[in-house]
Design a protein around this motif. Sequence first.
Motif, PDB file in Angstrom:
ATOM      1  N   UNK A 117       0.681  -1.141  -0.274  1.00 47.28           N
ATOM      2  CA  UNK A 117       0.115   0.041  -0.381  1.00 47.28           C
ATOM      3  C   UNK A 117       0.581   0.871   0.352  1.00 47.28           C
ATOM      4  N   UNK A 118       1.904   1.319   0.157  1.00 47.34           N
ATOM      5  CA  UNK A 118       2.911   2.265   0.025  1.00 47.34           C
ATOM      6  C   UNK A 118       3.921   1.820  -1.164  1.00 47.34           C
ATOM      7  N   UNK A 119       4.367   3.688  -1.061  1.00 44.86           N
ATOM      8  CA  UNK A 119       4.998   3.874  -2.496  1.00 44.86           C
ATOM      9  C   UNK A 119       6.610   2.976  -2.386  1.00 44.86           C
ATOM     10  N   UNK A 120       7.235   3.304  -2.963  1.00 48.56           N
ATOM     11  CA  UNK A 120       8.899   2.729  -3.521  1.00 48.56           C
ATOM     12  C   UNK A 120       9.554   3.746  -1.701  1.00 48.56           C
ATOM     13  N   UNK A 121       9.259   4.963  -1.808  1.00 45.81           N
ATOM     14  CA  UNK A 121      10.067   5.753  -0.909  1.00 45.81           C
ATOM     15  C   UNK A 121       9.109   5.337  -0.270  1.00 45.81           C
ATOM     16  N   UNK A 136      19.796   2.261  -7.698  1.00 48.06           N
ATOM     17  CA  UNK A 136      19.397   2.325  -9.580  1.00 48.06           C
ATOM     18  C   UNK A 136      17.844   2.388  -9.381  1.00 48.06           C
ATOM     19  N   UNK A 137      17.201   3.075  -8.364  1.00 48.92           N
ATOM     20  CA  UNK A 137      15.916   3.327  -8.835  1.00 48.92           C
ATOM     21  C   UNK A 137      15.352   4.369  -8.532  1.00 48.92           C
ATOM     22  N   UNK A 138      16.048   5.702  -9.178  1.00 48.54           N
ATOM     23  CA  UNK A 138      16.078   7.164  -9.030  1.00 48.54           C
ATOM     24  C   UNK A 138      14.763   7.588  -9.577  1.00 48.54           C
ATOM     25  N   UNK A 139      14.213   7.256 -10.763  1.00 53.83           N
ATOM     26  CA  UNK A 139      13.096   6.707 -10.901  1.00 53.83           C
ATOM     27  C   UNK A 139      11.598   6.190 -10.964  1.00 53.83           C
ATOM     28  N   UNK A 140      12.025   6.380  -9.875  1.00 55.21           N
ATOM     29  CA  UNK A 140      10.841   4.905  -9.305  1.00 55.21           C
ATOM     30  C   UNK A 140       9.457   4.920  -7.708  1.00 55.21           C
ATOM     31  N   UNK A 141      10.279   6.470  -7.241  1.00 54.17           N
ATOM     32  CA  UNK A 141      10.546   6.999  -6.331  1.00 54.17           C
ATOM     33  C   UNK A 141       8.877   6.934  -5.480  1.00 54.17           C
ATOM     34  N   UNK A 142       7.712   6.998  -6.649  1.00 54.73           N
ATOM     35  CA  UNK A 142       6.417   7.073  -6.786  1.00 54.73           C
ATOM     36  C   UNK A 142       5.913   5.864  -7.169  1.00 54.73           C
ATOM     37  N   UNK A 168      16.347  -4.179  -0.552  1.00 54.90           N
ATOM     38  CA  UNK A 168      17.452  -3.668   0.309  1.00 54.90           C
ATOM     39  C   UNK A 168      17.902  -2.681   0.276  1.00 54.90           C
ATOM     40  N   UNK A 169      17.332  -1.113  -0.250  1.00 55.09           N
ATOM     41  CA  UNK A 169      17.513   0.260   0.283  1.00 55.09           C
ATOM     42  C   UNK A 169      16.963   0.709   1.800  1.00 55.09           C
ATOM     43  N   UNK A 170      15.737  -0.690   2.007  1.00 54.91           N
ATOM     44  CA  UNK A 170      14.278  -0.380   3.415  1.00 54.91           C
ATOM     45  C   UNK A 170      15.196  -0.750   4.098  1.00 54.91           C
TER      46      UNK A 170
END
Length: 259
Positions: A100-104, A144-150, A166-168
């Motif tokens: 239910x939450x965005x990538x960021x 490598x996911x700067x374009x997927x934040x939302x 992994x970022x999380x």
Amino acid sequence: MAFLEVKGIEKSFGTVKVLKKIDFSLEKGEVIAIIGPSGSGKTTLLRCLNFLERPDKGSIIVNNEVIFDAMDPSTQRESEVRKKRLHFGLVFQNFNLFPQYTVLKNVTLAAELLAKERPDYKQNKKAILKEIQDRGKMLLSQVGLSDKLDCYPHMISGGQQQRVAIARALALDPDILCFDEPTSALDPELTGEVLKVIKGLAERNTTMIIVTHEMDFARDVANRVIFMDAGVIVEQGSPQEVFGNPKEERTRQFLARYK
Ligand code: ADP
């Protein structure tokens, strides 16, 4: 004393002893790969390190601090465990993102919740949240996911979801990052991108414990390899020793499957 000392860990489920006297250590900046057949206790060991299971016996020491001792109930108080859990990060096999939450938001959520406990939170809320957002964006750029934040998790591939995970796991800056078969739920063509991110972390001296069936990867990134079977560490050593010249017959038999 090594950065991480795992001493005499034992764990049973009912009458089945799943971990039997597990001893190993890990230096800061090192990578350990844990290999072994299905059911040998690898996941349970990672879950014990991450306080998702409580060992029946043994102790876990990080940076000279006893973070768990089965004989010492004071190390097991809920308030203590919450803090001590932060020593470890865990990346699961099935990503386990919040759908239910965005990538960021997946990356920043835990830090945001934790920040609420800071005494200066009310006063500095805006600056604190901005710092957490910036760090989340930096970590997502690192994988490598700067374009997927939302994006929401269902909008991105499995490999991308695992990179978010992994970022999380990095967001709370754990001392030791654990991976439980990070690529086994992925199609082969998505495995490489995740392994590349993990290899990049190894090159930046991130301390890691990686349970994996990717033998070439383990040989490539690990400083040390642990072979587990039936709840025991059968053999541990450098990748050259364990893969190149295994001492134990059980290790040889297991590795023969991957030839
Ligand atoms: P691996 O990761 O090496 O495949 P696991 O740690 O998942 O091994 O499992 C080791 C053994 O412990 C298996 O026999 C498994 O069925 C058992 N096991 C794991 N978790 C539980 C649980 N929560 N309850 C009962 N048995 C469990």
